[in-house]
Write a protein that holds these residues in place. Structure first.
Motif, PDB file in Angstrom:
ATOM      1  N   GLN A   1       8.397   6.338  -2.523  1.00  0.00           N
ATOM      2  CA  GLN A   1       9.245   5.149  -2.457  1.00  0.00           C
ATOM      3  C   GLN A   1       8.991   4.326  -1.194  1.00  0.00           C
ATOM      4  O   GLN A   1       9.841   3.531  -0.799  1.00  0.00           O
ATOM      5  N   LEU A   2       7.840   4.515  -0.578  1.00  0.00           N
ATOM      6  CA  LEU A   2       7.487   3.724   0.602  1.00  0.00           C
ATOM      7  C   LEU A   2       6.147   3.035   0.383  1.00  0.00           C
ATOM      8  O   LEU A   2       5.223   3.617  -0.194  1.00  0.00           O
ATOM      9  N   VAL A   3       6.048   1.789   0.834  1.00  0.00           N
ATOM     10  CA  VAL A   3       4.783   1.057   0.820  1.00  0.00           C
ATOM     11  C   VAL A   3       4.666   0.262   2.117  1.00  0.00           C
ATOM     12  O   VAL A   3       5.669  -0.084   2.754  1.00  0.00           O
ATOM     13  N   ARG A   4       3.408  -0.008   2.481  1.00  0.00           N
ATOM     14  CA  ARG A   4       3.136  -0.928   3.589  1.00  0.00           C
ATOM     15  C   ARG A   4       2.990  -2.340   3.035  1.00  0.00           C
ATOM     16  O   ARG A   4       2.213  -2.581   2.102  1.00  0.00           O
ATOM     17  N   HIS A   5       3.744  -3.271   3.621  1.00  0.00           N
ATOM     18  CA  HIS A   5       3.661  -4.673   3.206  1.00  0.00           C
ATOM     19  C   HIS A   5       3.787  -5.564   4.441  1.00  0.00           C
ATOM     20  O   HIS A   5       4.683  -5.349   5.253  1.00  0.00           O
TER      21      HIS A   5
ATOM     22  N   GLY B   1       0.662  -3.291   6.807  1.00  0.00           N
ATOM     23  CA  GLY B   1       1.887  -3.865   7.335  1.00  0.00           C
ATOM     24  C   GLY B   1       2.940  -2.799   7.570  1.00  0.00           C
ATOM     25  O   GLY B   1       2.703  -1.604   7.377  1.00  0.00           O
ATOM     26  N   PRO B   2       4.126  -3.184   8.003  1.00  0.00           N
ATOM     27  CA  PRO B   2       5.190  -2.198   8.233  1.00  0.00           C
ATOM     28  C   PRO B   2       5.635  -1.549   6.926  1.00  0.00           C
ATOM     29  O   PRO B   2       5.495  -2.116   5.842  1.00  0.00           O
ATOM     30  N   TRP B   3       6.189  -0.342   7.052  1.00  0.00           N
ATOM     31  CA  TRP B   3       6.678   0.378   5.881  1.00  0.00           C
ATOM     32  C   TRP B   3       7.963  -0.260   5.355  1.00  0.00           C
ATOM     33  O   TRP B   3       8.799  -0.732   6.135  1.00  0.00           O
ATOM     34  N   HIS B   4       8.117  -0.268   4.044  1.00  0.00           N
ATOM     35  CA  HIS B   4       9.332  -0.722   3.367  1.00  0.00           C
ATOM     36  C   HIS B   4       9.714   0.303   2.296  1.00  0.00           C
ATOM     37  O   HIS B   4       8.844   0.961   1.711  1.00  0.00           O
ATOM     38  N   LEU B   5      11.001   0.390   2.012  1.00  0.00           N
ATOM     39  CA  LEU B   5      11.478   1.167   0.868  1.00  0.00           C
ATOM     40  C   LEU B   5      11.339   0.336  -0.400  1.00  0.00           C
ATOM     41  O   LEU B   5      11.582  -0.877  -0.388  1.00  0.00           O
ATOM     42  N   ILE B   6      10.950   0.984  -1.499  1.00  0.00           N
ATOM     43  CA  ILE B   6      10.847   0.294  -2.783  1.00  0.00           C
ATOM     44  C   ILE B   6      11.718   1.008  -3.813  1.00  0.00           C
ATOM     45  O   ILE B   6      12.272   2.069  -3.555  1.00  0.00           O
ATOM     46  N   ASP B   7      11.797   0.389  -4.988  1.00  0.00           N
ATOM     47  CA  ASP B   7      12.502   0.940  -6.157  1.00  0.00           C
ATOM     48  C   ASP B   7      14.018   0.878  -5.965  1.00  0.00           C
ATOM     49  O   ASP B   7      14.627   1.787  -5.398  1.00  0.00           O
TER      50      ASP B   7
ATOM     51  N   THR C   1       0.838  -1.195   0.000  1.00  0.00           N
ATOM     52  CA  THR C   1       0.000   0.000   0.000  1.00  0.00           C
ATOM     53  C   THR C   1       0.872   1.243   0.000  1.00  0.00           C
ATOM     54  O   THR C   1       1.684   1.434   0.915  1.00  0.00           O
ATOM     55  N   PRO C   2       0.730   2.120  -0.998  1.00  0.00           N
ATOM     56  CA  PRO C   2       1.590   3.306  -1.057  1.00  0.00           C
ATOM     57  C   PRO C   2       1.120   4.397  -0.101  1.00  0.00           C
ATOM     58  O   PRO C   2       0.033   4.329   0.487  1.00  0.00           O
ATOM     59  N   VAL C   3       1.940   5.430   0.017  1.00  0.00           N
ATOM     60  CA  VAL C   3       1.570   6.622   0.783  1.00  0.00           C
ATOM     61  C   VAL C   3       0.391   7.302   0.094  1.00  0.00           C
ATOM     62  O   VAL C   3       0.374   7.433  -1.135  1.00  0.00           O
ATOM     63  N   ASP C   4      -0.592   7.716   0.879  1.00  0.00           N
ATOM     64  CA  ASP C   4      -1.773   8.385   0.335  1.00  0.00           C
ATOM     65  C   ASP C   4      -1.461   9.860   0.122  1.00  0.00           C
ATOM     66  O   ASP C   4      -1.280  10.601   1.096  1.00  0.00           O
ATOM     67  N   PRO C   5      -1.403  10.326  -1.145  1.00  0.00           N
ATOM     68  CA  PRO C   5      -1.063  11.740  -1.381  1.00  0.00           C
ATOM     69  C   PRO C   5      -2.155  12.697  -0.917  1.00  0.00           C
ATOM     70  O   PRO C   5      -1.904  13.903  -0.802  1.00  0.00           O
ATOM     71  N   ASP C   6      -3.347  12.182  -0.654  1.00  0.00           N
ATOM     72  CA  ASP C   6      -4.455  13.047  -0.239  1.00  0.00           C
ATOM     73  C   ASP C   6      -4.513  13.272   1.264  1.00  0.00           C
ATOM     74  O   ASP C   6      -5.394  13.991   1.747  1.00  0.00           O
ATOM     75  N   THR C   7      -3.591  12.645   2.015  1.00  0.00           N
ATOM     76  CA  THR C   7      -3.546  12.853   3.467  1.00  0.00           C
ATOM     77  C   THR C   7      -2.131  13.273   3.868  1.00  0.00           C
ATOM     78  O   THR C   7      -1.404  12.514   4.511  1.00  0.00           O
ATOM     79  N   PRO C   8      -1.715  14.491   3.477  1.00  0.00           N
ATOM     80  CA  PRO C   8      -0.336  14.923   3.743  1.00  0.00           C
ATOM     81  C   PRO C   8       0.004  14.964   5.225  1.00  0.00           C
ATOM     82  O   PRO C   8       1.170  14.788   5.592  1.00  0.00           O
ATOM     83  N   ASP C   9      -0.983  15.167   6.098  1.00  0.00           N
ATOM     84  CA  ASP C   9      -0.701  15.220   7.527  1.00  0.00           C
ATOM     85  C   ASP C   9      -0.279  13.860   8.070  1.00  0.00           C
ATOM     86  O   ASP C   9       0.299  13.774   9.157  1.00  0.00           O
ATOM     87  N   ALA C  10      -0.605  12.798   7.316  1.00  0.00           N
ATOM     88  CA  ALA C  10      -0.238  11.452   7.756  1.00  0.00           C
ATOM     89  C   ALA C  10       1.021  10.943   7.055  1.00  0.00           C
ATOM     90  O   ALA C  10       1.317   9.746   7.111  1.00  0.00           O
ATOM     91  N   ALA C  11       1.768  11.834   6.393  1.00  0.00           N
ATOM     92  CA  ALA C  11       2.980  11.418   5.682  1.00  0.00           C
ATOM     93  C   ALA C  11       3.951  10.735   6.639  1.00  0.00           C
ATOM     94  O   ALA C  11       4.231  11.261   7.718  1.00  0.00           O
ATOM     95  N   PRO C  12       4.476   9.576   6.264  1.00  0.00           N
ATOM     96  CA  PRO C  12       5.309   8.785   7.187  1.00  0.00           C
ATOM     97  C   PRO C  12       6.765   9.252   7.229  1.00  0.00           C
ATOM     98  O   PRO C  12       7.685   8.509   6.871  1.00  0.00           O
TER      99      PRO C  12
END
Length: 315
Positions: free
Chosen positions: A192-196, A201-207, A97-108
């Protein structure tokens, strides 16, 4: 979006891979990206990516292998070697699951900083083919080259090119980086972050396309540049930097002024982003917007001030 043979066949490959892993298949399918440098499709819980044309297999394979060695930091691929499709190297990944661009206050910001610190502290694995240098400076140089080729007469181009000339040779990819051992992501941003496992799930770096060894401050440079240009609120920058330091990240001192380490990479990312902005605006035959102009203004200021001295090693 026009369907191409690559996109059609990549979608079919993703579907076949997904059905081999998931029964019954929920069959959620989508094209996630279709750009000259990457085509990415999803089918159910599988993502297939066609990497940029002319990507060297000898560079991509050790990057994939490194991701398999660091499953708590980098999202591991479903297979450690790429396959060929229409002259492109293709890799397969679990969906996150990628970062939601529509909720900037929740940016990880804190998870991103913590993952970076863990990556930077991890020794590069010993591989039959060593990891290449991280591609941050090379990507910045590529953006400037495209600017020169496509928009040399744009009124904002001289400021960007002058700012580029103030940077040291290593930041322009003209000489090796002063750090050749630290493991770096090479292109860190919130995309470049997703939950898996998805969805929470926990955040991971991608790409892994830019993964390699180099100056770890480059991985902090984009948020640092945004902060310096007024595009990232001070509290978000403070959260990011504090989390990186709390996790023992080696790119900046544990306390005190971080800018002697960050200044050159942040300037380079500012030039890269400004160059891309001008190139895009020229291609679309439109004026620069307010955010893009803030990057040009930052380049004009950079051109009049030399960068801060940085240590010969970022460690």
């Amino acid at each position: 979006m026009t369907t191409t043979p690559l996109l059609s066949d990549l979608t079919a490959r993703a579907k076949a891979k997904a059905h081999s892993r998931t029964e019954p298949c929920p069959c959620g399918a989508a094209t996630l990206a279709d750009r000259p440098d990457a085509t990415v499709v999803r089918h159910a819980d599988t993502v297939a990516k066609a990497h940029a044309p002319n990507t060297p297999r000898t560079d991509l394979t050790p990057r994939l292998t490194t991701a398999t060695h660091l499953p708590g930091i980098l999202l591991p691929p479903l297979a450690p070697t790429p396959v060929d499709l229409h002259g492109r190297l293709v890799t397969f990944w679990p969906y996150g699951t990628p970062v939601d661009p529509d909720t900037p206050d929740a940016a990880p910001w804190e998870p991103a900083a913590t993952l970076l610190a863990r990556l930077h502290r991890t020794p590069a694995p010993a591989l039959p083919t060593p990891l290449p240098p991280m591609r941050g400076p090379a990507k910045a140089a590529g953006a400037v080259a495209r600017l020169n080729a496509t928009a040399p007469a744009h009124p904002a181009t001289p400021s960007v090119l002058q700012a580029w000339t103030t940077l040291p040779a290593w930041a322009r990819a003209e000489t090796p980086m002063p750090d050749t051992t630290t493991l770096c992501h090479g292109d860190l941003h919130l995309g470049q972050l997703v939950r898996h496992p998805a969805p929470d799930g926990p955040w991971h770096l991608i790409d892994v396309d830019d993964l390699g060894t180099g100056v770890p401050a480059w991985d902090l440079a984009r948020p640092a540049a945004w902060y310096a240009c007024g595009l990232l609120p001070p509290d978000e920058w403070t959260r990011f930097l504090a989390a990186y330091r709390a996790s023992g990240g080696p790119a900046v001192p544990a306390d005190g002024d971080p800018w002697p380490a960050l200044d050159v990479p942040a300037r380079a990312l500012t030039v890269q982003t400004a160059a891309r902005a001008i190139t895009k605006a020229t291609a679309e035959n439109r004026p620069l917007d307010e955010i893009e102009m803030s990057l040009i203004d930052a380049c004009a200021r950079m051109a009049s001030l030399p960068p801060e001295l940085t240590p010969t090693s970022a460690k």
